[in-house]
Motif scaffolding. Sequence first.
Motif, PDB file in Angstrom:
ATOM      1  N   GLY A 252       0.775  -1.222   0.000  1.00  0.00           N
ATOM      2  CA  GLY A 252       0.000   0.000   0.000  1.00  0.00           C
ATOM      3  C   GLY A 252       0.810   1.276   0.000  1.00  0.00           C
ATOM      4  O   GLY A 252       1.242   1.724   1.034  1.00  0.00           O
ATOM      5  N   SER A 253       1.004   1.807  -1.167  1.00  0.00           N
ATOM      6  CA  SER A 253       1.688   3.088  -1.241  1.00  0.00           C
ATOM      7  C   SER A 253       0.711   4.207  -1.589  1.00  0.00           C
ATOM      8  O   SER A 253       1.003   5.367  -1.349  1.00  0.00           O
ATOM      9  CB  SER A 253       2.824   3.040  -2.255  1.00  0.00           C
ATOM     10  N   THR A 254      -0.444   3.869  -2.132  1.00  0.00           N
ATOM     11  CA  THR A 254      -1.476   4.875  -2.382  1.00  0.00           C
ATOM     12  C   THR A 254      -2.417   4.892  -1.172  1.00  0.00           C
ATOM     13  O   THR A 254      -2.504   3.916  -0.431  1.00  0.00           O
ATOM     14  CB  THR A 254      -2.278   4.544  -3.653  1.00  0.00           C
ATOM     15  N   ASP A 255      -3.112   5.991  -0.993  1.00  0.00           N
ATOM     16  CA  ASP A 255      -4.009   6.105   0.160  1.00  0.00           C
ATOM     17  C   ASP A 255      -5.083   5.022   0.160  1.00  0.00           C
ATOM     18  O   ASP A 255      -5.376   4.424   1.198  1.00  0.00           O
ATOM     19  CB  ASP A 255      -4.672   7.483   0.201  1.00  0.00           C
ATOM     20  N   LEU A 256      -5.666   4.775  -1.003  1.00  0.00           N
ATOM     21  CA  LEU A 256      -6.707   3.755  -1.088  1.00  0.00           C
ATOM     22  C   LEU A 256      -6.149   2.382  -0.734  1.00  0.00           C
ATOM     23  O   LEU A 256      -6.756   1.636   0.031  1.00  0.00           O
ATOM     24  CB  LEU A 256      -7.340   3.732  -2.488  1.00  0.00           C
ATOM     25  N   ALA A 257      -4.994   2.055  -1.265  1.00  0.00           N
ATOM     26  CA  ALA A 257      -4.394   0.748  -0.979  1.00  0.00           C
ATOM     27  C   ALA A 257      -4.048   0.611   0.504  1.00  0.00           C
ATOM     28  O   ALA A 257      -4.243  -0.455   1.096  1.00  0.00           O
ATOM     29  CB  ALA A 257      -3.161   0.528  -1.843  1.00  0.00           C
ATOM     30  N   LYS A 258      -3.567   1.674   1.102  1.00  0.00           N
ATOM     31  CA  LYS A 258      -3.248   1.633   2.538  1.00  0.00           C
ATOM     32  C   LYS A 258      -4.502   1.349   3.354  1.00  0.00           C
ATOM     33  O   LYS A 258      -4.478   0.542   4.288  1.00  0.00           O
ATOM     34  CB  LYS A 258      -2.630   2.955   2.981  1.00  0.00           C
ATOM     35  N   LYS A 259      -5.609   2.024   3.016  1.00  0.00           N
ATOM     36  CA  LYS A 259      -6.865   1.798   3.737  1.00  0.00           C
ATOM     37  C   LYS A 259      -7.361   0.367   3.533  1.00  0.00           C
ATOM     38  O   LYS A 259      -7.852  -0.256   4.476  1.00  0.00           O
ATOM     39  CB  LYS A 259      -7.939   2.788   3.268  1.00  0.00           C
ATOM     40  N   MET A 260      -7.208  -0.136   2.314  1.00  0.00           N
ATOM     41  CA  MET A 260      -7.676  -1.489   2.029  1.00  0.00           C
ATOM     42  C   MET A 260      -6.847  -2.525   2.782  1.00  0.00           C
ATOM     43  O   MET A 260      -7.388  -3.489   3.337  1.00  0.00           O
ATOM     44  CB  MET A 260      -7.650  -1.747   0.527  1.00  0.00           C
ATOM     45  N   HIS A 261      -5.544  -2.344   2.826  1.00  0.00           N
ATOM     46  CA  HIS A 261      -4.683  -3.259   3.574  1.00  0.00           C
ATOM     47  C   HIS A 261      -4.981  -3.190   5.069  1.00  0.00           C
ATOM     48  O   HIS A 261      -4.991  -4.224   5.750  1.00  0.00           O
ATOM     49  CB  HIS A 261      -3.207  -2.955   3.317  1.00  0.00           C
ATOM     50  N   ALA A 262      -5.235  -1.990   5.584  1.00  0.00           N
ATOM     51  CA  ALA A 262      -5.549  -1.846   7.003  1.00  0.00           C
ATOM     52  C   ALA A 262      -6.837  -2.591   7.353  1.00  0.00           C
ATOM     53  O   ALA A 262      -6.896  -3.276   8.388  1.00  0.00           O
ATOM     54  CB  ALA A 262      -5.670  -0.371   7.371  1.00  0.00           C
ATOM     55  N   LEU A 263      -7.838  -2.493   6.509  1.00  0.00           N
ATOM     56  CA  LEU A 263      -9.089  -3.212   6.747  1.00  0.00           C
ATOM     57  C   LEU A 263      -8.864  -4.720   6.663  1.00  0.00           C
ATOM     58  O   LEU A 263      -9.376  -5.481   7.486  1.00  0.00           O
ATOM     59  CB  LEU A 263     -10.162  -2.768   5.746  1.00  0.00           C
ATOM     60  N   ALA A 264      -8.093  -5.149   5.698  1.00  0.00           N
ATOM     61  CA  ALA A 264      -7.786  -6.582   5.567  1.00  0.00           C
ATOM     62  C   ALA A 264      -7.024  -7.092   6.784  1.00  0.00           C
ATOM     63  O   ALA A 264      -7.285  -8.202   7.282  1.00  0.00           O
ATOM     64  CB  ALA A 264      -6.984  -6.826   4.295  1.00  0.00           C
ATOM     65  N   ASP A 265      -6.096  -6.280   7.292  1.00  0.00           N
ATOM     66  CA  ASP A 265      -5.295  -6.681   8.456  1.00  0.00           C
ATOM     67  C   ASP A 265      -6.122  -6.803   9.726  1.00  0.00           C
ATOM     68  O   ASP A 265      -5.716  -7.478  10.672  1.00  0.00           O
ATOM     69  CB  ASP A 265      -4.151  -5.684   8.678  1.00  0.00           C
ATOM     70  N   LYS A 266      -7.298  -6.169   9.742  1.00  0.00           N
ATOM     71  CA  LYS A 266      -8.197  -6.279  10.899  1.00  0.00           C
ATOM     72  C   LYS A 266      -8.991  -7.581  10.873  1.00  0.00           C
ATOM     73  O   LYS A 266      -9.805  -7.829  11.741  1.00  0.00           O
ATOM     74  CB  LYS A 266      -9.158  -5.093  10.937  1.00  0.00           C
ATOM     75  N   GLY A 267      -8.775  -8.398   9.830  1.00  0.00           N
ATOM     76  CA  GLY A 267      -9.449  -9.685   9.757  1.00  0.00           C
ATOM     77  C   GLY A 267     -10.777  -9.660   9.031  1.00  0.00           C
ATOM     78  O   GLY A 267     -11.630 -10.521   9.273  1.00  0.00           O
ATOM     79  N   HIS A 268     -10.974  -8.700   8.147  1.00  0.00           N
ATOM     80  CA  HIS A 268     -12.226  -8.616   7.389  1.00  0.00           C
ATOM     81  C   HIS A 268     -12.443  -9.909   6.602  1.00  0.00           C
ATOM     82  O   HIS A 268     -11.496 -10.525   6.121  1.00  0.00           O
ATOM     83  CB  HIS A 268     -12.186  -7.413   6.442  1.00  0.00           C
ATOM     84  N   ALA A 269     -13.696 -10.316   6.464  1.00  0.00           N
ATOM     85  CA  ALA A 269     -14.036 -11.553   5.750  1.00  0.00           C
ATOM     86  C   ALA A 269     -13.558 -11.530   4.295  1.00  0.00           C
ATOM     87  O   ALA A 269     -13.283 -12.572   3.715  1.00  0.00           O
ATOM     88  CB  ALA A 269     -15.547 -11.776   5.804  1.00  0.00           C
ATOM     89  N   GLU A 270     -13.455 -10.353   3.706  1.00  0.00           N
ATOM     90  CA  GLU A 270     -13.012 -10.210   2.318  1.00  0.00           C
ATOM     91  C   GLU A 270     -11.548  -9.762   2.240  1.00  0.00           C
ATOM     92  O   GLU A 270     -11.152  -9.087   1.290  1.00  0.00           O
ATOM     93  CB  GLU A 270     -13.908  -9.206   1.593  1.00  0.00           C
ATOM     94  N   ALA A 271     -10.748 -10.159   3.214  1.00  0.00           N
ATOM     95  CA  ALA A 271      -9.349  -9.720   3.295  1.00  0.00           C
ATOM     96  C   ALA A 271      -8.560 -10.071   2.039  1.00  0.00           C
ATOM     97  O   ALA A 271      -7.783  -9.248   1.537  1.00  0.00           O
ATOM     98  CB  ALA A 271      -8.675 -10.316   4.531  1.00  0.00           C
ATOM     99  N   ASP A 272      -8.752 -11.257   1.510  1.00  0.00           N
ATOM    100  CA  ASP A 272      -8.003 -11.660   0.307  1.00  0.00           C
ATOM    101  C   ASP A 272      -8.349 -10.773  -0.884  1.00  0.00           C
ATOM    102  O   ASP A 272      -7.470 -10.343  -1.628  1.00  0.00           O
ATOM    103  CB  ASP A 272      -8.269 -13.124  -0.039  1.00  0.00           C
TER     104      ASP A 272
END
Length: 71
Positions: free
Chosen positions: A3-23
């Motif tokens: 995640g170097s773009t803001d959107l990618a950083k937010k998406m990785h952060a949500l995935a790292d929280k264990g979201h069901a759609e993390a992959d």
Amino acid sequence: MKGSTDLAKKMHALADKGHAEADALRAKAEAFDASFHKHMSEGSQDTAKAMAGAWARARQLWCALTGEPLI
């Protein structure tokens, strides 16, 4: 690349929280980041189209999962 773009950083952060759609979050974020960096290094029209498409797919998933308005 994590995640170097803001959107990618937010998406990785949500995935790292264990979201069901993390992959899916990680895959779309990484695809967008890769496309963004390719466009920035080449700057061609083809990479701009690919980057816009990758951003749209990532943004659409983000909005679907978070409830954030698409526009």
